[in-house]
Design an enzyme around this catalytic site. Structure first.
Site, mmCIF file in Angstrom:
data_model
loop_
_atom_site.group_PDB
_atom_site.id
_atom_site.type_symbol
_atom_site.label_atom_id
_atom_site.label_comp_id
_atom_site.label_asym_id
_atom_site.label_seq_id
_atom_site.Cartn_x
_atom_site.Cartn_y
_atom_site.Cartn_z
ATOM 1 N N SER A 10 -54.219 -13.356 29.530
ATOM 2 C CA SER A 10 -54.573 -14.198 28.324
ATOM 3 C C SER A 10 -53.994 -15.620 28.663
ATOM 4 O O SER A 10 -54.571 -16.383 27.622
ATOM 5 C CB SER A 10 -54.137 -13.465 27.182
ATOM 6 O OG SER A 10 -54.174 -12.088 27.124
ATOM 7 N N HIS A 20 -61.387 -12.705 31.653
ATOM 8 C CA HIS A 20 -60.687 -12.405 30.541
ATOM 9 C C HIS A 20 -61.748 -11.619 29.478
ATOM 10 O O HIS A 20 -62.437 -12.326 28.968
ATOM 11 C CB HIS A 20 -60.207 -13.643 29.964
ATOM 12 C CG HIS A 20 -59.313 -13.531 28.841
ATOM 13 N ND1 HIS A 20 -59.281 -14.610 27.915
ATOM 14 C CD2 HIS A 20 -58.535 -12.541 28.269
ATOM 15 C CE1 HIS A 20 -58.423 -14.159 26.902
ATOM 16 N NE2 HIS A 20 -58.027 -12.933 27.170
ATOM 17 N N GLU A 63 -64.673 -14.315 29.277
ATOM 18 C CA GLU A 63 -63.849 -15.623 29.285
ATOM 19 C C GLU A 63 -63.567 -15.713 30.823
ATOM 20 O O GLU A 63 -62.699 -15.145 31.333
ATOM 21 C CB GLU A 63 -62.888 -16.247 28.574
ATOM 22 C CG GLU A 63 -62.484 -17.648 28.804
ATOM 23 C CD GLU A 63 -61.203 -17.946 27.932
ATOM 24 O OE1 GLU A 63 -60.304 -17.075 27.589
ATOM 25 O OE2 GLU A 63 -61.121 -19.258 27.523
ATOM 26 N N ASN A 105 -57.903 -18.617 23.630
ATOM 27 C CA ASN A 105 -56.375 -18.698 22.969
ATOM 28 C C ASN A 105 -55.813 -19.986 22.520
ATOM 29 O O ASN A 105 -55.150 -20.075 21.710
ATOM 30 C CB ASN A 105 -55.418 -18.054 23.759
ATOM 31 C CG ASN A 105 -55.671 -16.390 23.852
ATOM 32 O OD1 ASN A 105 -55.736 -16.002 22.646
ATOM 33 N ND2 ASN A 105 -55.421 -15.460 24.842
HETATM 34 N N1 LIG Z 1 -54.320 -6.616 24.128
HETATM 35 C C1 LIG Z 1 -55.234 -7.549 24.168
HETATM 36 O O1 LIG Z 1 -55.749 -7.745 22.849
HETATM 37 C C2 LIG Z 1 -55.466 -8.275 25.240
HETATM 38 C C3 LIG Z 1 -56.406 -9.048 25.220
HETATM 39 C C4 LIG Z 1 -57.167 -9.794 26.297
HETATM 40 C C5 LIG Z 1 -56.329 -9.780 27.554
HETATM 41 N N2 LIG Z 1 -55.232 -9.046 27.351
HETATM 42 C C6 LIG Z 1 -54.304 -9.219 28.771
HETATM 43 O O2 LIG Z 1 -54.504 -7.791 29.432
HETATM 44 C C7 LIG Z 1 -53.449 -7.402 30.219
HETATM 45 C C8 LIG Z 1 -52.957 -6.340 29.716
HETATM 46 O O3 LIG Z 1 -52.835 -6.169 28.177
HETATM 47 P P1 LIG Z 1 -52.504 -4.906 27.263
HETATM 48 O O4 LIG Z 1 -52.322 -5.266 26.062
HETATM 49 O O5 LIG Z 1 -53.367 -3.986 27.839
HETATM 50 O O6 LIG Z 1 -51.066 -4.457 27.951
HETATM 51 P P2 LIG Z 1 -50.225 -3.035 27.807
HETATM 52 O O7 LIG Z 1 -48.834 -3.399 27.992
HETATM 53 O O8 LIG Z 1 -50.676 -2.343 26.683
HETATM 54 O O9 LIG Z 1 -50.550 -2.161 29.232
HETATM 55 C C9 LIG Z 1 -50.161 -2.670 30.379
HETATM 56 C C10 LIG Z 1 -50.286 -1.541 31.385
HETATM 57 O O10 LIG Z 1 -49.671 -2.050 32.695
HETATM 58 C C11 LIG Z 1 -48.988 -1.267 33.242
HETATM 59 N N3 LIG Z 1 -48.226 -1.532 34.357
HETATM 60 C C12 LIG Z 1 -47.079 -2.307 34.396
HETATM 61 N N4 LIG Z 1 -46.723 -2.825 35.500
HETATM 62 C C13 LIG Z 1 -47.544 -2.398 36.312
HETATM 63 C C14 LIG Z 1 -47.621 -2.432 37.703
HETATM 64 N N5 LIG Z 1 -46.504 -2.828 38.290
HETATM 65 N N6 LIG Z 1 -48.628 -1.984 38.335
HETATM 66 C C15 LIG Z 1 -49.478 -1.242 37.641
HETATM 67 N N7 LIG Z 1 -49.533 -1.005 36.375
HETATM 68 C C16 LIG Z 1 -48.499 -1.582 35.528
HETATM 69 C C17 LIG Z 1 -48.201 -0.322 32.028
HETATM 70 O O11 LIG Z 1 -47.776 0.808 32.387
HETATM 71 C C18 LIG Z 1 -49.245 -0.334 31.039
HETATM 72 O O12 LIG Z 1 -50.062 0.716 30.719
HETATM 73 C C19 LIG Z 1 -52.381 -8.701 29.870
HETATM 74 O O13 LIG Z 1 -52.503 -9.510 30.802
HETATM 75 C C20 LIG Z 1 -52.771 -9.321 28.529
HETATM 76 O O14 LIG Z 1 -52.516 -10.656 28.306
HETATM 77 C C21 LIG Z 1 -54.678 -8.245 26.373
#
Ligand SMILES: NC(=O)c1ccc[n+]([C@@H]2O[C@H](COP(=O)([O-])OP(=O)(O)OC[C@H]3O[C@@H](n4cnc5c(N)ncnc54)[C@H](O)[C@@H]3O)[C@@H](O)[C@H]2O)c1
Length: 285
Positions: free
Chosen positions: A107, A128, A140, A178
């Site tokens: 993000s 994104h 994005e 963002n």
């Molecule tokens: N939540 C949102 O609304 C949203 C929207 C757009 C983008 N994002 C982006 O997407 C990404 C994930 O967000 P999220 O909310 O799903 O996060 P989250 O923390 O809910 O999930 C992340 C996952 O990554 C896993 N993980 C951690 N370390 C790891 C590794 N070394 N290897 C493999 N897997 C690993 C964790 O076990 C977890 O299941 C982030 O970069 C976030 O900025 C989130």
């Protein structure tokens, strides 16, 4: 986000390997994909056969190197943490085929910085997706400093093929989504902090007055208050402009463990199984 991204690619016929360090998260992700596919079937958006085909396109792995070894594209969606992502990109760069495009769903973290730890910066790009991925139309696409034009075009066409509407932007703090959304959320929190209006009033003004489907405080709870805070810090550090300074109320709430929907409380309070929007006791009048 990872389960949503896997869902969409698998639905459109791609063989997907869903990778996570946690076996529990992998099982949870498969269950979520199953539930979301059921919803699509009940709405008449997918047939039972399409649901079964989508599920059969997904395998799981708890090893990055095994998981990416045959891929033409990897979309990284691990926890939003710079060091973690740099480490994952180094591992993926070692293990993936030379032509494999390495995309990130970050993000806010610089694509250029992530690309610089690999030996293939021209093949690194931001992809994104928005939450929930199967529903939201936008992708994005973020060009890092070294992203090759043909890589951007490949991801652009791929996104269209996934039924999404891509928008191509350049790699500066917060990209576009963002950079514009977070100052609005921060301003809503400042308005609450300064006592200009209550939670419900702020969200109602923006929902009914601006036709936003969700008020900014509810949206902040949905995104996660810790995530909002960390993105605001990226904007603040990246531009050095005080207009991005996170509201002290947001900082306090995160320190107190009030992260929004995922922790059960933010500006609203959340009860499992209930869809009622109840203002948190901390803000109810
Ligand atoms: N939540 C949102 O609304 C949203 C929207 C757009 C983008 N994002 C982006 O997407 C990404 C994930 O967000 P999220 O909310 O799903 O996060 P989250 O923390 O809910 O999930 C992340 C996952 O990554 C896993 N993980 C951690 N370390 C790891 C590794 N070394 N290897 C493999 N897997 C690993 C964790 O076990 C977890 O299941 C982030 O970069 C976030 O900025 C989130």
């Amino acid at each position: 986000m990872g389960n949503g991204i896997a869902h969409v690619f698998a639905q459109f016929g791609y063989a997907v390997t869903l990778i996570d360090v946690s076996e529990m998260q992998l099982q949870k992700a498969l269950a979520t994909i199953g539930k979301n596919l059921d919803r699509q079937v009940s709405k008449g958006l997918l047939s039972e056969e399409q649901k079964a085909a989508t599920i059969s396109n997904i395998t799981t792995s708890s090893s990055i190197s095994d998981g990416v070894i045959q891929a033409d594209l990897v979309v990284e969606a691990a926890t939003e943490n710079v060091d973690l992502k740099l480490n994952i990109f180094k591992q993926m760069d070692e293990a993936a085929l030379p032509h494999c495009i390495l995309a990130t769903n970050t993000s806010s973290i610089s694509i250029t910085k992530i690309a610089a730890v690999t030996k293939r910066p021209s093949l690194v790009i931001g992809m994104h997706f928005m939450n929930p991925v199967p529903v939201m139309k936008l992708v994005e696409i973020i060009n890092g400093y070294a992203t090759a034009p043909e890589v951007t075009e490949a991801i652009n066409q791929l996104s269209i093929g996934l039924g999404k509407t891509p928008c191509i932007v350049n790699d500066y703090p917060g990209f576009i989504a963002n950079r514009i959304l977070m100052p609005m959320i921060n301003e809503a929190i400042y308005s609450l902090f300064e006592g200009v209006a209550g939670v419900q009033e702020i969200d109602t003004v923006m929902k009914l007055g601006m036709a936003h489907p969700m008020g900014p405080l509810q949206l902040a709870d949905f995104i996660g208050l810790d995530v909002c805070l960390s993105i605001l810090r990226v904007l603040h550090d990246g531009f050095g402009n005080p207009k991005y300074a996170p509201c002290p109320l947001l900082v306090n709430m995160v320190m107190a463990g009030k992260m929004g929907a995922k922790s059960g409380e933010g500006f609203y309070q959340y009860t499992a199984g209930s869809k009622d929007l109840v203002v948190s006791k901390s803000f109810s009048k």
